[in-house]
Design a protein around this motif. Structure first.
Motif, short mmCIF file in Angstrom:
data_model
loop_
_atom_site.label_atom_id
_atom_site.label_comp_id
_atom_site.label_asym_id
_atom_site.label_seq_id
_atom_site.Cartn_x
_atom_site.Cartn_y
_atom_site.Cartn_z
N UNK A 6 0.82 -1.21 0.00
CA UNK A 6 0.00 0.00 0.00
C UNK A 6 0.85 1.27 0.00
N UNK A 7 2.09 1.13 -0.51
CA UNK A 7 3.00 2.27 -0.56
C UNK A 7 3.86 2.19 -1.82
N UNK A 8 4.37 3.35 -2.27
CA UNK A 8 5.53 3.33 -3.14
C UNK A 8 6.69 3.96 -2.38
N UNK A 20 10.19 3.92 -6.67
CA UNK A 20 10.02 2.47 -6.77
C UNK A 20 8.53 2.17 -6.66
N UNK A 21 7.97 1.47 -7.63
CA UNK A 21 6.53 1.25 -7.68
C UNK A 21 6.05 0.35 -6.54
N UNK A 22 4.77 0.42 -6.28
CA UNK A 22 4.15 -0.43 -5.26
C UNK A 22 4.40 -1.91 -5.56
N UNK A 62 8.43 6.40 2.06
CA UNK A 62 7.21 5.78 1.54
C UNK A 62 6.13 6.82 1.31
N UNK A 63 5.27 6.55 0.32
CA UNK A 63 4.13 7.40 0.01
C UNK A 63 2.91 6.50 -0.20
N UNK A 69 -1.32 0.23 -7.07
CA UNK A 69 -0.20 1.12 -7.32
C UNK A 69 -0.58 2.56 -7.60
N UNK A 70 -1.88 2.83 -7.77
CA UNK A 70 -2.30 4.21 -8.01
C UNK A 70 -2.11 5.05 -6.74
#
Length: 222
Positions: A6-8, A20-22, A62-63, A69-70
């Motif tokens: 639940x983060x990138x 870095x993608x989810x 982290x975001x 991944x959205x």
């Protein structure tokens, strides 16, 4: 336990800094800047790392995203919003300053809230400081939440933004809260956490580092 699906992740390499993608993150991504093992996550960001667009400082952070991944953005009136963490600061740069948690605003130049660890060489301990903006476009207002926190000492913090617009930060049993200006109500917000170094001068050995043992973003239905 940290649910990485639940983060990138932003790391301080590339121009601008690399995301870095989810999917890659939850698939087992590891690097010098991010290591996940035994239920804990370690973040590292050197002062000579690259920064994101609109920032001058490096981060390994982290975001919030959705599982696909959205980017996950939310308005505070739609839910009861929490970011809870159990972590420790392992290293600070020469300024002694790094950000360990945030509420940012989508496509806005500055965040609503930054939770900062501010190390003081004289005492060999740090303070936990909330820097918040009461309304969009205003300057940061600093509030000291907890004092005397040593490096490698466990920090438990909770950021809470309730549906009425009351912001609170609790760290190591000390709590502060304030109502926000309604100008934030229409903004799309999101949580961030990791290590965001407030320094960009020095050698690679000068860095910020944190270890997170638990991290959870929640948006509880009304």
């Amino acid at each position: 336990m940290i649910e990485l699906a639940l983060w990138n992740l932003t790391i301080p390499v590339g121009v601008p800094a690399t995301v870095i993608s989810t999917q890659e993150l939850s698939g087992g991504y590891q690097s010098d800047y991010f290591k996940s093992a035994d239920g804990k996550v370690h973040f590292w960001a050197p002062v000579n790392g690259t920064s994101t667009k609109g920032s001058e400082y490096p981060r390994s952070e982290l975001r919030e995203t959705s599982a696909d991944g959205k980017l996950r953005n939310w308005q505070y009136s739609a839910a009861d919003n929490y970011l809870t963490a159990s972590m420790e600061v392992n290293q600070v740069p020469s300024t002694g300053r790094l950000i360990i948690g945030q509420i940012h605003a989508y496509q806005q130049p500055k965040p609503l809230l930054k939770v900062e660890y501010l190390y003081q060489e004289a005492t060999k301990t740090g303070n936990i400081v909330a820097k918040y903006r009461p309304a969009p476009g205003t300057d940061d207002q600093p509030v000291t939440i907890a004092q005397g926190v040593a490096l490698n000492q466990r920090i438990n913090y909770t950021i809470h933004l309730d549906p009425s617009g009351t912001l609170s930060v609790e760290a190591n049993g000390k709590k502060w809260s304030t109502p926000l200006n309604s100008g934030w109500q229409s903004k799309s917000l999101y949580f961030k956490a990791g290590v965001y170094v407030q320094d960009n001068s020095g050698y690679e050995t000068e860095a910020g580092a944190t270890t997170f043992y638990d991290l959870k973003a929640e948006h509880r239905p009304l």
